[in-house]
Write a protein that holds these residues in place. Structure first.
Motif, PDB file in Angstrom:
ATOM      1  N   ALA A   1      12.710  -2.777  -2.624  1.00  0.00           N
ATOM      2  CA  ALA A   1      11.391  -2.410  -2.880  1.00  0.00           C
ATOM      3  C   ALA A   1      11.007  -2.595  -4.216  1.00  0.00           C
ATOM      4  N   LYS A   2      11.867  -3.017  -5.202  1.00  0.00           N
ATOM      5  CA  LYS A   2      11.422  -3.092  -6.656  1.00  0.00           C
ATOM      6  C   LYS A   2      10.720  -4.664  -6.660  1.00  0.00           C
ATOM      7  N   LYS A   3      11.100  -5.676  -5.964  1.00  0.00           N
ATOM      8  CA  LYS A   3      10.576  -6.943  -6.206  1.00  0.00           C
ATOM      9  C   LYS A   3      10.291  -7.585  -4.988  1.00  0.00           C
ATOM     10  N   PRO A   4       9.780  -8.831  -5.066  1.00  0.00           N
ATOM     11  CA  PRO A   4       9.273  -9.543  -3.851  1.00  0.00           C
ATOM     12  C   PRO A   4      10.484  -9.628  -2.745  1.00  0.00           C
ATOM     13  N   LEU A   5       9.832  -9.455  -1.408  1.00  0.00           N
ATOM     14  CA  LEU A   5      10.937  -9.590  -0.485  1.00  0.00           C
ATOM     15  C   LEU A   5      11.131 -11.108   0.023  1.00  0.00           C
ATOM     16  N   PRO A   6      12.339 -11.120   0.775  1.00  0.00           N
ATOM     17  CA  PRO A   6      12.643 -12.578   1.220  1.00  0.00           C
ATOM     18  C   PRO A   6      11.664 -12.832   2.378  1.00  0.00           C
ATOM     19  N   LEU A   7      10.596 -12.782   2.614  1.00  0.00           N
ATOM     20  CA  LEU A   7       9.584 -13.056   3.529  1.00  0.00           C
ATOM     21  C   LEU A   7       8.752 -14.413   3.174  1.00  0.00           C
ATOM     22  N   PRO A   8       8.369 -15.102   4.264  1.00  0.00           N
ATOM     23  CA  PRO A   8       7.271 -16.280   3.945  1.00  0.00           C
ATOM     24  C   PRO A   8       6.020 -16.002   3.429  1.00  0.00           C
ATOM     25  N   GLY A   9       5.433 -16.816   2.683  1.00  0.00           N
ATOM     26  CA  GLY A   9       4.171 -16.764   2.003  1.00  0.00           C
ATOM     27  C   GLY A   9       3.851 -15.454   1.113  1.00  0.00           C
ATOM     28  N   THR A  10       2.820 -14.912   1.344  1.00  0.00           N
ATOM     29  CA  THR A  10       2.342 -13.697   0.513  1.00  0.00           C
ATOM     30  C   THR A  10       2.994 -12.539   1.238  1.00  0.00           C
ATOM     31  N   LEU A  11       3.622 -12.462   2.290  1.00  0.00           N
ATOM     32  CA  LEU A  11       4.311 -11.401   3.089  1.00  0.00           C
ATOM     33  C   LEU A  11       5.278 -10.658   1.977  1.00  0.00           C
ATOM     34  N   LYS A  12       5.785 -11.614   1.174  1.00  0.00           N
ATOM     35  CA  LYS A  12       7.023 -11.317   0.212  1.00  0.00           C
ATOM     36  C   LYS A  12       6.442 -10.043  -0.575  1.00  0.00           C
ATOM     37  N   TYR A  13       5.132 -10.115  -0.898  1.00  0.00           N
ATOM     38  CA  TYR A  13       4.439  -9.012  -1.544  1.00  0.00           C
ATOM     39  C   TYR A  13       3.962  -7.849  -1.071  1.00  0.00           C
ATOM     40  N   ILE A  14       4.144  -7.738   0.309  1.00  0.00           N
ATOM     41  CA  ILE A  14       3.482  -6.830   1.230  1.00  0.00           C
ATOM     42  C   ILE A  14       3.746  -5.257   0.532  1.00  0.00           C
ATOM     43  N   TRP A  15       5.157  -4.831   0.447  1.00  0.00           N
ATOM     44  CA  TRP A  15       5.393  -3.628  -0.091  1.00  0.00           C
ATOM     45  C   TRP A  15       4.799  -3.447  -1.486  1.00  0.00           C
ATOM     46  N   LEU A  16       4.842  -4.279  -2.207  1.00  0.00           N
ATOM     47  CA  LEU A  16       4.271  -4.178  -3.519  1.00  0.00           C
ATOM     48  C   LEU A  16       2.600  -4.137  -3.738  1.00  0.00           C
ATOM     49  N   ASP A  17       2.277  -4.380  -2.795  1.00  0.00           N
ATOM     50  CA  ASP A  17       0.567  -4.506  -2.654  1.00  0.00           C
ATOM     51  C   ASP A  17       0.095  -3.229  -2.227  1.00  0.00           C
ATOM     52  N   ILE A  18       0.665  -2.561  -1.249  1.00  0.00           N
ATOM     53  CA  ILE A  18       0.309  -1.288  -0.680  1.00  0.00           C
ATOM     54  C   ILE A  18       0.096  -0.134  -1.680  1.00  0.00           C
ATOM     55  N   GLN A  19      -0.743   0.824  -1.384  1.00  0.00           N
ATOM     56  CA  GLN A  19      -0.685   2.089  -2.055  1.00  0.00           C
ATOM     57  C   GLN A  19       0.141   3.048  -1.317  1.00  0.00           C
ATOM     58  N   LYS A  20       1.119   3.730  -2.242  1.00  0.00           N
ATOM     59  CA  LYS A  20       2.106   4.598  -1.739  1.00  0.00           C
ATOM     60  C   LYS A  20       1.952   6.093  -2.200  1.00  0.00           C
ATOM     61  N   LEU A  21       1.752   7.085  -1.166  1.00  0.00           N
ATOM     62  CA  LEU A  21       1.490   8.308  -1.429  1.00  0.00           C
ATOM     63  C   LEU A  21       2.491   9.342  -0.751  1.00  0.00           C
ATOM     64  N   ILE A  22       2.624  10.610  -1.206  1.00  0.00           N
ATOM     65  CA  ILE A  22       3.322  11.640  -0.486  1.00  0.00           C
ATOM     66  C   ILE A  22       2.306  12.473   0.138  1.00  0.00           C
ATOM     67  N   ASP A  23       2.286  13.064   1.211  1.00  0.00           N
ATOM     68  CA  ASP A  23       1.132  13.557   1.934  1.00  0.00           C
ATOM     69  C   ASP A  23       1.045  15.001   1.243  1.00  0.00           C
ATOM     70  N   THR A  24      -0.042  15.547   1.420  1.00  0.00           N
ATOM     71  CA  THR A  24      -0.511  16.954   0.739  1.00  0.00           C
ATOM     72  C   THR A  24       0.750  17.994   1.250  1.00  0.00           C
ATOM     73  N   LEU A  25       0.912  18.240   2.394  1.00  0.00           N
ATOM     74  CA  LEU A  25       1.972  19.122   3.019  1.00  0.00           C
ATOM     75  C   LEU A  25       3.401  19.152   2.266  1.00  0.00           C
ATOM     76  N   HIS A  26       3.675  17.899   1.921  1.00  0.00           N
ATOM     77  CA  HIS A  26       5.182  17.731   1.601  1.00  0.00           C
ATOM     78  C   HIS A  26       5.401  17.534  -0.009  1.00  0.00           C
ATOM     79  N   ILE A  27       4.212  17.449  -0.668  1.00  0.00           N
ATOM     80  CA  ILE A  27       4.362  16.845  -2.164  1.00  0.00           C
ATOM     81  C   ILE A  27       4.707  18.112  -2.773  1.00  0.00           C
TER      82      ILE A  27
END
Length: 156
Positions: free
Chosen positions: A104-130
């Motif tokens: 999850a730390k670097k671009p993935l071995p996927l074609p085109g801009t999909l390699k950045y999909i994990w790096l591009d999205i916002q990631k959170l922990i929900d209110t119930l579990h935080i």
């Protein structure tokens, strides 16, 4: 663990030693309720719409959840731009460990801009579990209040 659809391999050594999170999420007493599966991974969007689900085997380990989540992300968002992916928010109760995987730390071995999909999205922990997370960095980095600032009516 190997996901043939994505061609990704995730080591059993899931987190790098120097970047390993200090968060020790309190999951309560561990009991095995089912013989064959630990439970079900579900991707649920606004309104409770179940977009995807898969059984979890042996444990809800970060590598298994990462591959399931990534498979869904690629199928759901492969046709949108990187800029638009910044608007995607993914909430998961153990995001700190998921986001700390080596893969999850670097671009993935996927074609085109999909390699950045994990790096591009916002990631959170929900209110119930935080509240179960003990590392202050984890609580700050994955705080659901980030989403509330942008969209006050959203509920995590």
């Amino acid at each position: 663990m190997m996901n043939p659809g994505l061609g990704l391999s995730v080591d059993n050594d899931e987190e790098e030693e120097e970047t390993r999170t200090k968060c020790n999420k309190d999951t309560g007493e561990k009991k095995r309720l089912q013989k064959w599966t630990r439970g079900v991974w579900m991707c649920v969007s606004a309104g409770g719409f179940i977009q995807s689900w898969q059984p979890l085997y042996k444990s809800e380990g970060p590598s298994q959840v990462f591959l399931l989540t990534l498979t869904w992300l690629v199928s759901a968002f492969s046709d949108i731009s990187r800029k638009d992916r910044n608007e995607i928010t993914l909430c998961y109760d153990n995001m700190c460990h998921l986001d700390n995987l080596k893969v999850a730390k670097k671009p993935l071995p996927l074609p085109g801009t999909l390699k950045y999909i994990w790096l591009d999205i916002q990631k959170l922990i929900d209110t119930l579990h935080i509240k179960n997370h003990q590392d202050e960095n984890c609580k700050e980095k994955y705080s659901p209040s980030q989403l509330k600032e942008k969209n006050p009516n959203y509920n995590t």
